[in-house]
Design a protein around this motif. Structure first.
Motif, PDB file in Angstrom:
ATOM      1  N   PRO A 129       0.089  -4.699  -6.574  1.00 34.57           N
ATOM      2  CA  PRO A 129       0.005  -6.161  -6.505  1.00 34.57           C
ATOM      3  C   PRO A 129       1.375  -6.806  -6.337  1.00 34.57           C
ATOM      4  CG  PRO A 129      -0.225  -5.443  -8.776  1.00 34.57           C
ATOM      5  CD  PRO A 129      -0.189  -4.194  -7.923  1.00 34.57           C
ATOM      6  N   ASN A 153       0.842  -1.195   0.000  1.00 37.25           N
ATOM      7  CA  ASN A 153       0.000   0.000   0.000  1.00 37.25           C
ATOM      8  C   ASN A 153       0.880   1.250   0.000  1.00 37.25           C
ATOM      9  OD1 ASN A 153      -2.512  -1.323   0.006  1.00 37.25           O
ATOM     10  ND2 ASN A 153      -2.292  -1.727   2.187  1.00 37.25           N
ATOM     11  N   TRP A 179       1.161  -2.109 -13.709  1.00 34.15           N
ATOM     12  CA  TRP A 179       0.333  -3.305 -13.576  1.00 34.15           C
ATOM     13  C   TRP A 179      -1.058  -3.001 -14.105  1.00 34.15           C
ATOM     14  CZ3 TRP A 179       1.759  -0.078  -9.638  1.00 34.15           C
ATOM     15  CH2 TRP A 179       0.753   0.498  -8.875  1.00 34.15           C
ATOM     16  N   ASP A 180      -1.795  -4.072 -14.402  1.00 35.39           N
ATOM     17  CA  ASP A 180      -3.176  -3.912 -14.840  1.00 35.39           C
ATOM     18  C   ASP A 180      -4.047  -3.620 -13.632  1.00 35.39           C
ATOM     19  OD1 ASP A 180      -2.587  -4.411 -17.505  1.00 35.39           O
ATOM     20  OD2 ASP A 180      -2.896  -6.572 -17.298  1.00 35.39           O
ATOM     21  N   GLU A 181      -4.952  -2.668 -13.775  1.00 35.41           N
ATOM     22  CA  GLU A 181      -5.847  -2.307 -12.685  1.00 35.41           C
ATOM     23  C   GLU A 181      -6.630  -3.539 -12.246  1.00 35.41           C
ATOM     24  OE1 GLU A 181      -8.742   1.416 -11.492  1.00 35.41           O
ATOM     25  OE2 GLU A 181      -8.106   1.177 -13.554  1.00 35.41           O
ATOM     26  N   GLY A 182      -6.700  -3.750 -10.954  1.00 30.77           N
ATOM     27  CA  GLY A 182      -7.399  -4.908 -10.420  1.00 30.77           C
ATOM     28  C   GLY A 182      -6.552  -6.162 -10.358  1.00 30.77           C
ATOM     29  N   ALA A 183      -5.282  -6.095 -10.797  1.00 32.23           N
ATOM     30  CA  ALA A 183      -4.401  -7.270 -10.808  1.00 32.23           C
ATOM     31  C   ALA A 183      -3.964  -7.622  -9.396  1.00 32.23           C
ATOM     32  CB  ALA A 183      -3.170  -6.996 -11.666  1.00 32.23           C
ATOM     33  N   ASP A 184      -3.760  -8.911  -9.167  1.00 29.66           N
ATOM     34  CA  ASP A 184      -3.226  -9.391  -7.900  1.00 29.66           C
ATOM     35  C   ASP A 184      -2.292 -10.536  -8.207  1.00 29.66           C
ATOM     36  OD1 ASP A 184      -2.780  -9.625  -5.183  1.00 29.66           O
ATOM     37  OD2 ASP A 184      -4.435 -11.025  -4.912  1.00 29.66           O
ATOM     38  N   SER A 222      -2.799   0.388  -4.071  1.00 31.55           N
ATOM     39  CA  SER A 222      -2.404  -0.930  -3.610  1.00 31.55           C
ATOM     40  C   SER A 222      -1.671  -1.619  -4.759  1.00 31.55           C
ATOM     41  CB  SER A 222      -3.639  -1.720  -3.203  1.00 31.55           C
ATOM     42  OG  SER A 222      -3.263  -2.983  -2.720  1.00 31.55           O
TER      43      SER A 222
END
Length: 96
Positions: free
Chosen positions: A49, A34, A79-84, A47
């Motif tokens: 990933p 974060n 990174w791609d948004e929403g990636a984890d 945040s």
């Protein structure tokens, strides 16, 4: 693809101050990922990933005039948004 700037700041600092800031970012990446960006009244929380693309770029900007060329080193995390991701990477990273 259009680009939307979510946060931007630019100001002069000593090498020591910048190193401390980068260490703080590295500590956040090691911890929970974060990151809080703050400058004056502007702020953004992100945040990051576990797995992402890391780009390092060194550039020389030539002025073509009487003023000196400008050198820069850019570090970019992408990174791609929403990636984890799972935290595994490929390739070798080193600074010498």
């Amino acid at each position: 693809m259009p680009e939307e700037v979510l946060f931007e700041t630019e100001s002069k600092h000593s090498r020591d101050e910048i190193a401390a800031y980068l260490r703080s970012v590295a500590d956040r990446l090691d911890d929970d990922g974060n990151i809080s960006l703050r400058s004056g009244s502007e702020s953004l929380d992100m945040s990051v990933p576990g797995s992402l693309t890391f780009e390092v770029k060194a550039e020389r900007e030539t002025s073509g005039g009487a003023s000196a060329d400008e050198l820069s080193i850019e570090f970019e995390l992408e990174w791609d948004e929403g990636a984890d991701g799972d935290g595994s990477g490929s390739g070798e990273l080193s600074i010498e």
